[in-house]
Design a protein around this motif. Structure first.
Motif, PDB file in Angstrom:
ATOM      1  N   ARG A 109     -62.376  25.591  -4.234  1.00 41.67           N
ATOM      2  CA  ARG A 109     -61.266  25.985  -3.364  1.00 41.67           C
ATOM      3  C   ARG A 109     -60.216  24.880  -3.423  1.00 41.67           C
ATOM      4  O   ARG A 109     -60.438  23.764  -2.929  1.00 41.67           O
ATOM      5  N   LEU A 110     -59.078  25.197  -4.024  1.00 41.07           N
ATOM      6  CA  LEU A 110     -57.991  24.243  -4.177  1.00 41.07           C
ATOM      7  C   LEU A 110     -56.900  24.524  -3.148  1.00 41.07           C
ATOM      8  O   LEU A 110     -56.687  25.672  -2.753  1.00 41.07           O
ATOM      9  N   LEU A 111     -56.210  23.477  -2.742  1.00 39.24           N
ATOM     10  CA  LEU A 111     -55.144  23.612  -1.747  1.00 39.24           C
ATOM     11  C   LEU A 111     -53.864  22.981  -2.266  1.00 39.24           C
ATOM     12  O   LEU A 111     -53.885  21.859  -2.791  1.00 39.24           O
ATOM     13  N   PHE A 112     -52.759  23.706  -2.100  1.00 44.86           N
ATOM     14  CA  PHE A 112     -51.430  23.138  -2.352  1.00 44.86           C
ATOM     15  C   PHE A 112     -50.626  23.267  -1.072  1.00 44.86           C
ATOM     16  O   PHE A 112     -50.519  24.361  -0.502  1.00 44.86           O
ATOM     17  N   VAL A 113     -50.044  22.170  -0.613  1.00 49.00           N
ATOM     18  CA  VAL A 113     -49.241  22.154   0.603  1.00 49.00           C
ATOM     19  C   VAL A 113     -47.805  21.775   0.239  1.00 49.00           C
ATOM     20  O   VAL A 113     -47.572  20.760  -0.415  1.00 49.00           O
ATOM     21  N   GLY A 114     -46.849  22.596   0.660  1.00 50.21           N
ATOM     22  CA  GLY A 114     -45.448  22.271   0.384  1.00 50.21           C
ATOM     23  C   GLY A 114     -44.528  23.423   0.711  1.00 50.21           C
ATOM     24  O   GLY A 114     -44.890  24.587   0.544  1.00 50.21           O
ATOM     25  N   SER A 115     -43.346  23.102   1.192  1.00 49.92           N
ATOM     26  CA  SER A 115     -42.351  24.123   1.507  1.00 49.92           C
ATOM     27  C   SER A 115     -41.685  24.618   0.231  1.00 49.92           C
ATOM     28  O   SER A 115     -41.921  24.085  -0.861  1.00 49.92           O
ATOM     29  N   SER A 116     -40.824  25.625   0.375  1.00 47.64           N
ATOM     30  CA  SER A 116     -40.160  26.225  -0.795  1.00 47.64           C
ATOM     31  C   SER A 116     -38.982  25.368  -1.244  1.00 47.64           C
ATOM     32  O   SER A 116     -37.862  25.840  -1.403  1.00 47.64           O
ATOM     33  N   PHE A 117     -39.255  24.121  -1.481  1.00 42.78           N
ATOM     34  CA  PHE A 117     -38.315  23.138  -2.002  1.00 42.78           C
ATOM     35  C   PHE A 117     -38.366  23.219  -3.523  1.00 42.78           C
ATOM     36  O   PHE A 117     -39.414  23.531  -4.097  1.00 42.78           O
ATOM     37  N   TYR A 118     -37.256  22.913  -4.190  1.00 41.61           N
ATOM     38  CA  TYR A 118     -37.175  23.205  -5.624  1.00 41.61           C
ATOM     39  C   TYR A 118     -38.277  22.533  -6.445  1.00 41.61           C
ATOM     40  O   TYR A 118     -38.842  23.141  -7.365  1.00 41.61           O
ATOM     41  N   ALA A 119     -38.617  21.283  -6.131  1.00 43.89           N
ATOM     42  CA  ALA A 119     -39.652  20.590  -6.906  1.00 43.89           C
ATOM     43  C   ALA A 119     -41.028  21.216  -6.674  1.00 43.89           C
ATOM     44  O   ALA A 119     -41.853  21.288  -7.597  1.00 43.89           O
ATOM     45  N   ASN A 120     -41.282  21.688  -5.436  1.00 46.79           N
ATOM     46  CA  ASN A 120     -42.549  22.367  -5.151  1.00 46.79           C
ATOM     47  C   ASN A 120     -42.631  23.703  -5.876  1.00 46.79           C
ATOM     48  O   ASN A 120     -43.678  24.058  -6.429  1.00 46.79           O
ATOM     49  N   ILE A 121     -41.539  24.456  -5.851  1.00 40.97           N
ATOM     50  CA  ILE A 121     -41.504  25.756  -6.541  1.00 40.97           C
ATOM     51  C   ILE A 121     -41.712  25.559  -8.038  1.00 40.97           C
ATOM     52  O   ILE A 121     -42.495  26.273  -8.682  1.00 40.97           O
TER      53      ILE A 121
END
Length: 341
Positions: free
Chosen positions: A179-191
């Motif tokens: 089970r992997l987790l990615f945390v981040g808003s829809s900011f360009y580098a995250n997208i």
């Protein structure tokens, strides 16, 4: 309180919510693209507005401050005003990243950011030039500030966080898939990073990925897969950390340090991150993996699957406590204070 003998007036900018502590006075800020553009055009960046700028000017007039700490290099208009009006006031500037590089990179994906880039670059230049001491998150940013403004930060202050980890809440070990987790808003580098990861890695691996972050629900359809769950904004991230086997941080652009890296270390998570995700951190092999290619991530998955007790990485946790917790900051702040005149 690190220094109980020092009297401090603290101000923060917010368009909603309440102050985290009683000693912080919130000033109304702004939200939305139109308001942001309007304020930047007027020279008010970093949360400043014409109204709260006047409030801060009034406090400078009424109080005899010896030092002003500016939390961010977008506060250039305020730094310029203070330096030119109050010559004896020491200005300490904490650069969370290099805004010139941040806004320039963002402008490649959004035309609005090009206008913001011009204003942000001007503000940062004014802030750095006005400051008596400049603090940076890491040596990369410090070197970049030298390149841009010929000012060398004498102190490196990495990200620190208040500790909220509770080992009793860590979920029991689960069966494969991981089970992997990615945390981040829809900011360009995250997208950019999560799109790459889903395309290049997820299709080749037997893992489940949970994506959590404000605005991420907008790309859920694009990433649609039985192996991927996308959740937008949540009030509490901790349950997601406690249920994850590892945290992925496939970030390829940006500056400063990634808060999500410190947060994952705090929560005792093994991190699978790119060079950019680990920038400014003392990489500890026991605390995670450096993964810059799809094969790097997949190799790390195999290593994780063979580990016991994988949901609580004690080496990652110890790295946080020793270097990135609020408690670890005390000695650095004491060194800074010794330089005050």
């Amino acid at each position: 309180m690190l220094f109980p003998d020092v009297k401090v007036d603290a101000f923060g900018f917010s368009f909603s919510g309440t102050a985290p502590i009683d000693q912080v006075h919130l000033l109304p800020s702004y939200s939305g693209k139109v308001q942001t553009l309007f304020n930047y055009l007027l020279g008010y960046a970093g949360g400043l507005t014409a109204r709260n700028f006047l409030v801060l000017k009034a406090h400078m007039t009424n109080k005899q401050y010896s030092h002003v700490f500016l939390d961010g290099s977008l506060l250039g208009s305020l730094a310029y005003y203070i330096k030119n009006r109050y010559h004896d006031v020491n200005i300490i500037l904490f650069c969370h990243n290099v805004e010139y590089d941040f806004f320039k990179a963002a402008s490649q994906t959004n035309r609005l950011y090009y206008i913001l880039f011009l204003k942000a670059a001007s503000s940062e230049k004014n802030a750095v030039k006005a400051a008596d001491r400049v603090l940076a998150f890491n040596s990369r940013d410090a070197n970049r500030l030298v390149d841009l403004y010929k000012v060398e930060p004498p102190f490196i202050f990495p990200i620190t966080l208040g500790d909220r980890f509770d080992s009793t809440l860590v979920s029991a070990e689960g069966d494969l898939p991981l089970r992997l987790l990615f945390v981040g808003s829809s900011f360009y580098a995250n997208i950019e990073g999560i799109r790459w990861f889903c395309k290049e890695v997820m299709q080749k691996a037997n893992v489940h990925l949970q994506i959590v972050g404000s605005g991420m629900q907008n790309i859920a359809a694009e990433l649609s897969s039985p192996k991927i769950t996308v959740t937008g904004f949540v009030d509490d991230l901790d349950p997601y950390y406690y249920q994850a086997d590892a945290v992925i941080i496939p970030i390829f652009s940006g500056s400063g340090m990634k808060v999500k890296t410190a947060e994952a270390l705090m929560m005792g998570k093994t991190i699978l991150g790119t060079n950019e995700a680990w920038e400014g951190y003392d990489f500890n092999e026991g605390g995670g993996f450096v993964c810059n290619t799809a094969s790097d991530f997949i190799t790390a998955f195999y290593s994780l699957a063979d580990r016991s007790g994988k949901r609580w990485n004690r080496q990652a946790r110890q790295l946080f406590l020793s270097q990135y917790s609020d408690q670890s900051l005390q000695s650095r702040v004491a060194n800074l204070k010794s330089t005050f005149r």
